[in-house]
Design an enzyme around this catalytic site. Structure first.
Site, mmCIF file in Angstrom:
data_model
loop_
_atom_site.group_PDB
_atom_site.id
_atom_site.type_symbol
_atom_site.label_atom_id
_atom_site.label_comp_id
_atom_site.label_asym_id
_atom_site.label_seq_id
_atom_site.Cartn_x
_atom_site.Cartn_y
_atom_site.Cartn_z
ATOM 1 N N ARG A 15 59.757 -17.202 65.505
ATOM 2 C CA ARG A 15 60.205 -18.166 64.379
ATOM 3 C C ARG A 15 59.950 -17.584 63.069
ATOM 4 N NH1 ARG A 15 56.855 -23.323 66.806
ATOM 5 N NH2 ARG A 15 55.454 -21.530 67.160
ATOM 6 N N ASP A 269 47.196 -25.768 71.924
ATOM 7 C CA ASP A 269 47.192 -25.546 70.442
ATOM 8 C C ASP A 269 45.724 -26.193 69.919
ATOM 9 O OD1 ASP A 269 48.850 -23.694 69.436
ATOM 10 O OD2 ASP A 269 50.452 -25.204 69.298
#
Length: 369
Positions: A15, A269
């Site tokens: 990304r 995460d």
């Protein structure tokens, strides 16, 4: 404002923090943008496209990090820590609570860290996390279905089953965005799906929309264990914004799970909600514990990096334009939801959960500004 967009260096991260369309919006608003060479090349955004949008292309991350604000996707990696400088605005995902090393370096460098994952809107939602949560929830089922294949260590169950054969059992822990998207994907495949949450109002909403195909269960340790040990696929989708994820599935529960069953811990995460989870990468996504396949990739949306980048930058652009146009102080003071994103400020921790989890003194964003 001078804005830098680096090439991501986290493993398997394709990304990018700004598309050419995003750059054009910054330039038209009067800002100067530098983009690192080949930052978006892997997902079809060439350097020439960024140039046409008004950016200048530079070769090194060192040049990018000289800018006033750096816009990226993932948290800075160890190679990037030395490039940060005092007073620099860092606008990206940070996930500090389970990452004491990164927190230490950001504090030492005295950066102004605005974390995508804790910015809120007027309804208390997480607008910069939602698009990535939508993708992660959908990818979780794809990844889980693949991991269930025999060749990948799984128990050889097809989630949707076939006529005359029962479908696979999917347990989703958490009824937020990730959990809802995972549940929808699993139901779409024809799986037997149970979702857990502690919010009865949310469970009622899901029941109204998806019952009787979907089973909704109030989350207690006993109820979670009962379902997890019978599941083919368990998806961890728990989130407390900014805080380390609670461990809902213990080592003892994992030992009781079916051999070849699969865990996909989307909460990794924030440290993961499965006690046996540890971070993995797209290149090496799974490992086994007690015969159970674990998938715990920390940047799951990067698997669909083009879609993810477009969804993320659609959400971040208005906030980034506000910071660049007004200056960070005025932008944060005018937008209380954006202020919720301020996690570290010139050597101080300004997110309560990060301070609690890592043992730092908490300074409110209002007090430091």
């Amino acid at each position: 404002m001078k804005i830098g967009v680096p090439k991501e260096v986290k493993k398997d991260e394709f990304r990018v923090g700004a598309t050419p369309e995003t750059v054009r919006a910054f330039v038209e608003a009067g800002h100067v943008v530098q983009v690192q060479q080949n930052a978006g090349a892997k997902i079809g955004y060439s350097d020439e496209m960024y140039k046409r949008a008004g950016a200048s292309i530079v070769e090194t991350a060192k040049e990018i990090y000289k800018n006033e604000m750096v816009i990226k996707v993932k948290e800075p990696q160890s190679s990037e820590f030395p490039l940060l400088h005092e007073g620099q605005i860092l606008f990206c995902y940070l996930h500090l609570a389970p990452d004491p090393e990164q927190t230490k370096h950001l504090l030492e460098r005295k950066v102004i860290g605005v974390a995508y994952e804790t910015v809120t809107d007027e309804q208390g939602r997480l607008p910069l996390l939602i698009p990535m949560s939508e993708i992660a929830g959908r990818v979780a089922v794809q990844a889980g279905a693949t991991a269930l294949q025999m060749i990948n260590g799984g128990r050889g169950v097809l989630l949707g089953g076939i006529p005359g054969v029962k479908p696979g059992k999917v347990v989703v822990l958490g009824g937020g965005i990730v959990g809802t998207e995972a549940m929808r994907m699993a139901l779409g495949l024809g799986a037997d799906v149970t979702i857990f949450d502690r919010n009865l109002s949310r469970l009622r909403e899901l029941d109204k929309l998806y019952a009787p195909a979907l089973k909704t269960v109030f989350s207690t340790p006993a109820a979670v264990e009962e379902s997890v040990i019978q599941a083919d696929l368990v998806i961890g989708a728990v989130l407390i914004p900014g805080k380390t994820a609670p461990k809902l599935v213990t080592k003892e529960m994992v030992k009781k799970m079916l051999p070849g069953s699969v865990i996909v811990d989307v909460a990794i995460d924030q440290g993961g909600c499965i006690e046996t989870s540890r971070p993995t990468t797209h290149s090496d996504p799974t490992y086994m514990v007690d015969g159970v396949v674990h998938y715990a990739v920390t940047n799951m949306p990067a698997a669909c990096a083009r879609t993810s980048t477009q969804g993320l930058t659609n959400a971040t652009l208005p906030y980034a334009l506000k910071i660049a146009g007004l200056g960070y102080k005025k932008a944060l003071q005018q937008d209380k939801g954006l202020m919720e994103g301020l996690n570290v400020y010139r050597g101080k921790v300004t997110n309560r959960y990060v301070a609690e989890d890592l043992g730092y003194k908490y300074d409110s964003p209002e007090s430091v500004l």
